[in-house]
Design a protein around this motif. Structure first.
Motif, mmCIF file in Angstrom:
data_model
loop_
_atom_site.group_PDB
_atom_site.id
_atom_site.type_symbol
_atom_site.label_atom_id
_atom_site.label_comp_id
_atom_site.label_asym_id
_atom_site.label_seq_id
_atom_site.Cartn_x
_atom_site.Cartn_y
_atom_site.Cartn_z
ATOM 1 N N ASP A 122 26.148 39.900 47.285
ATOM 2 C CA ASP A 122 26.878 40.611 46.239
ATOM 3 C C ASP A 122 27.935 39.696 45.616
ATOM 4 O O ASP A 122 28.437 38.769 46.267
ATOM 5 C CB ASP A 122 27.561 41.861 46.806
ATOM 6 C CG ASP A 122 26.562 42.945 47.184
ATOM 7 O OD1 ASP A 122 25.444 42.929 46.629
ATOM 8 O OD2 ASP A 122 26.889 43.784 48.043
ATOM 9 N N ALA A 123 28.275 39.978 44.358
ATOM 10 C CA ALA A 123 29.271 39.176 43.650
ATOM 11 C C ALA A 123 30.269 40.089 42.960
ATOM 12 O O ALA A 123 30.030 41.293 42.808
ATOM 13 C CB ALA A 123 28.586 38.263 42.631
ATOM 14 N N PHE A 124 31.387 39.521 42.527
ATOM 15 C CA PHE A 124 32.415 40.319 41.845
ATOM 16 C C PHE A 124 33.198 39.440 40.885
ATOM 17 O O PHE A 124 33.209 38.209 40.989
ATOM 18 C CB PHE A 124 33.358 40.969 42.863
ATOM 19 C CG PHE A 124 34.059 39.983 43.768
ATOM 20 C CD1 PHE A 124 35.228 39.339 43.364
ATOM 21 C CD2 PHE A 124 33.541 39.690 45.020
ATOM 22 C CE1 PHE A 124 35.866 38.431 44.201
ATOM 23 C CE2 PHE A 124 34.174 38.784 45.866
ATOM 24 C CZ PHE A 124 35.335 38.154 45.449
ATOM 25 N N VAL A 125 33.873 40.083 39.940
ATOM 26 C CA VAL A 125 34.788 39.409 39.032
ATOM 27 C C VAL A 125 35.851 40.408 38.606
ATOM 28 O O VAL A 125 35.559 41.591 38.422
ATOM 29 C CB VAL A 125 34.047 38.824 37.800
ATOM 30 C CG1 VAL A 125 33.400 39.934 36.975
ATOM 31 C CG2 VAL A 125 34.988 37.993 36.931
ATOM 32 N N PHE A 126 37.106 39.966 38.477
ATOM 33 C CA PHE A 126 38.164 40.858 38.022
ATOM 34 C C PHE A 126 39.350 40.037 37.536
ATOM 35 O O PHE A 126 39.496 38.849 37.860
ATOM 36 C CB PHE A 126 38.604 41.822 39.138
ATOM 37 C CG PHE A 126 39.131 41.140 40.379
ATOM 38 C CD1 PHE A 126 40.476 40.795 40.490
ATOM 39 C CD2 PHE A 126 38.285 40.858 41.445
ATOM 40 C CE1 PHE A 126 40.966 40.181 41.641
ATOM 41 C CE2 PHE A 126 38.758 40.247 42.598
ATOM 42 C CZ PHE A 126 40.099 39.914 42.691
ATOM 43 N N ARG A 127 40.208 40.673 36.754
ATOM 44 C CA ARG A 127 41.445 40.054 36.291
ATOM 45 C C ARG A 127 42.456 40.052 37.422
ATOM 46 O O ARG A 127 42.650 41.054 38.103
ATOM 47 C CB ARG A 127 42.008 40.829 35.092
ATOM 48 C CG ARG A 127 41.134 40.831 33.855
ATOM 49 C CD ARG A 127 41.101 39.502 33.165
ATOM 50 N NE ARG A 127 42.426 39.013 32.784
ATOM 51 C CZ ARG A 127 42.645 37.844 32.206
ATOM 52 N NH1 ARG A 127 41.632 37.029 31.962
ATOM 53 N NH2 ARG A 127 43.870 37.470 31.870
ATOM 54 N N SER A 128 43.106 38.913 37.618
ATOM 55 C CA SER A 128 44.022 38.768 38.747
ATOM 56 C C SER A 128 45.284 39.609 38.614
ATOM 57 O O SER A 128 45.992 39.815 39.605
ATOM 58 C CB SER A 128 44.407 37.294 38.914
ATOM 59 O OG SER A 128 43.264 36.483 38.998
ATOM 60 N N GLU A 129 45.567 40.083 37.396
ATOM 61 C CA GLU A 129 46.747 40.931 37.222
ATOM 62 C C GLU A 129 46.589 42.275 37.921
ATOM 63 O O GLU A 129 47.573 42.977 38.176
ATOM 64 C CB GLU A 129 47.006 41.171 35.731
ATOM 65 C CG GLU A 129 47.510 39.949 34.971
ATOM 66 C CD GLU A 129 46.376 39.093 34.430
ATOM 67 O OE1 GLU A 129 45.209 39.318 34.829
ATOM 68 O OE2 GLU A 129 46.650 38.193 33.605
ATOM 69 N N HIS A 143 48.739 38.365 40.242
ATOM 70 C CA HIS A 143 49.168 37.119 39.600
ATOM 71 C C HIS A 143 48.337 36.934 38.342
ATOM 72 O O HIS A 143 47.374 37.668 38.110
ATOM 73 C CB HIS A 143 49.006 35.914 40.547
ATOM 74 C CG HIS A 143 47.653 35.814 41.169
ATOM 75 N ND1 HIS A 143 46.643 35.035 40.633
ATOM 76 C CD2 HIS A 143 47.116 36.400 42.275
ATOM 77 C CE1 HIS A 143 45.560 35.140 41.384
ATOM 78 N NE2 HIS A 143 45.816 35.968 42.382
ATOM 79 N N VAL A 144 48.673 35.966 37.522
ATOM 80 C CA VAL A 144 47.913 35.749 36.287
ATOM 81 C C VAL A 144 46.575 35.092 36.603
ATOM 82 O O VAL A 144 46.425 34.405 37.611
ATOM 83 C CB VAL A 144 48.690 34.849 35.295
ATOM 84 C CG1 VAL A 144 49.987 35.503 34.887
ATOM 85 C CG2 VAL A 144 48.937 33.466 35.887
ATOM 86 N N GLY A 145 45.563 35.330 35.749
ATOM 87 C CA GLY A 145 44.298 34.642 35.898
ATOM 88 C C GLY A 145 43.096 35.554 35.987
ATOM 89 O O GLY A 145 43.151 36.744 35.665
ATOM 90 N N GLU A 146 42.000 34.967 36.434
ATOM 91 C CA GLU A 146 40.743 35.676 36.603
ATOM 92 C C GLU A 146 40.066 35.154 37.863
ATOM 93 O O GLU A 146 40.199 33.978 38.206
ATOM 94 C CB GLU A 146 39.839 35.453 35.384
ATOM 95 C CG GLU A 146 38.562 36.282 35.404
ATOM 96 C CD GLU A 146 37.762 36.137 34.115
ATOM 97 O OE1 GLU A 146 36.984 37.049 33.802
ATOM 98 O OE2 GLU A 146 37.919 35.113 33.424
ATOM 99 N N GLU A 147 39.338 36.025 38.568
ATOM 100 C CA GLU A 147 38.718 35.644 39.831
ATOM 101 C C GLU A 147 37.252 36.067 39.876
ATOM 102 O O GLU A 147 36.872 37.082 39.309
ATOM 103 C CB GLU A 147 39.468 36.292 41.005
ATOM 104 C CG GLU A 147 40.969 36.221 40.842
ATOM 105 C CD GLU A 147 41.752 36.345 42.135
ATOM 106 O OE1 GLU A 147 41.162 36.237 43.227
ATOM 107 O OE2 GLU A 147 42.968 36.550 42.019
ATOM 108 N N VAL A 148 36.460 35.261 40.563
ATOM 109 C CA VAL A 148 35.051 35.583 40.751
ATOM 110 C C VAL A 148 34.672 35.174 42.169
ATOM 111 O O VAL A 148 35.198 34.193 42.705
ATOM 112 C CB VAL A 148 34.163 34.858 39.713
ATOM 113 C CG1 VAL A 148 34.281 33.344 39.831
ATOM 114 C CG2 VAL A 148 32.713 35.275 39.853
#
Length: 203
Positions: A172-179, A144-149
């Motif tokens: 631990d942490a993460f981040v990525f584009r939801s697409e 889906h559209v967006g960004e996640e952390v």
């Protein structure tokens, strides 16, 4: 000598707040669709410099221009100006937050979502604590559209983004584009919990 009252009239202050809100929403909608200022300006037939001023709350678009912008961004004018109700809660106490065992988007086995930010059209962010029981996993992958952390509060999980697996443990942490296609599963023997934020709100 009387001092000059330099406070702006309330209507002018309201206009400034509305311009800032519109600019924030416009930037969010553009970024979640991966568009540059130049690309949006070209598609909406306006100058890049004017669009930049609008996003920074320093200018307001004409109504025809606003219609062109929301059409390109596939949103609506109402969302651009939507306000959070004045009486909306600010603090959400432990044990009093909604717990969702099954969600239309975040389906899966052994997963519950604890709402940190209640669903409201006025919020730009969405935030939940994902609780995943042992052997639990999300249904997916989803896009889906967006960004996640996210930040792993407890346990061990495997996060799979765009076909690549990442083993994560507490802290631990993460981040990525939801697409990018993504899903996850608990790879430990105990319940895992993830503090998860994404924008824009998707459910």
């Amino acid at each position: 000598m009387n001092k000059i009252d330099r406070r702006r009239p309330e209507s002018e202050m309201d206009a400034t707040v509305n311009a800032a809100r519109l600019g924030t929403r416009l930037r969010l909608a553009r970024q979640t669709r991966g568009m540059t200022l130049k690309a949006l300006a070209t598609a909406a037939n306006c100058s890049e410099s004017l669009l930049s001023k609008i996003e920074n709350g320093k200018a307001s678009p004409s109504l025809p221009m606003l219609h062109r912008l929301v059409e390109v961004l596939e949103t609506n004018i109402g969302w651009m100006f939507e306000q959070v109700d004045d009486d909306e809660a600010i603090v959400f106490r432990a044990g009093a937050r909604p717990l969702i065992s099954l969600d239309a988007l975040r389906r899966g086995e052994g997963i519950s979502l604890e709402r940190i930010i209640p669903y409201s059209p006025g919020h730009l962010l969405q935030c939940n604590i994902h609780h995943i029981e042992a052997d639990g996993e999300s249904e997916g992958p989803i896009q889906h559209v967006g960004e996640e952390v996210g930040y792993v509060l407890a346990g061990r999980i495997k996060l799979i983004v765009d076909g690549k697996g990442h083993d994560l443990a507490t802290g631990d942490a993460f981040v990525f584009r939801s697409e990018l296609p993504h899903h996850y599963r608990n790879i430990g023997k105990e319940r895992a919990s993830i503090f998860w934020v994404n924008t824009p709100a998707t459910f």
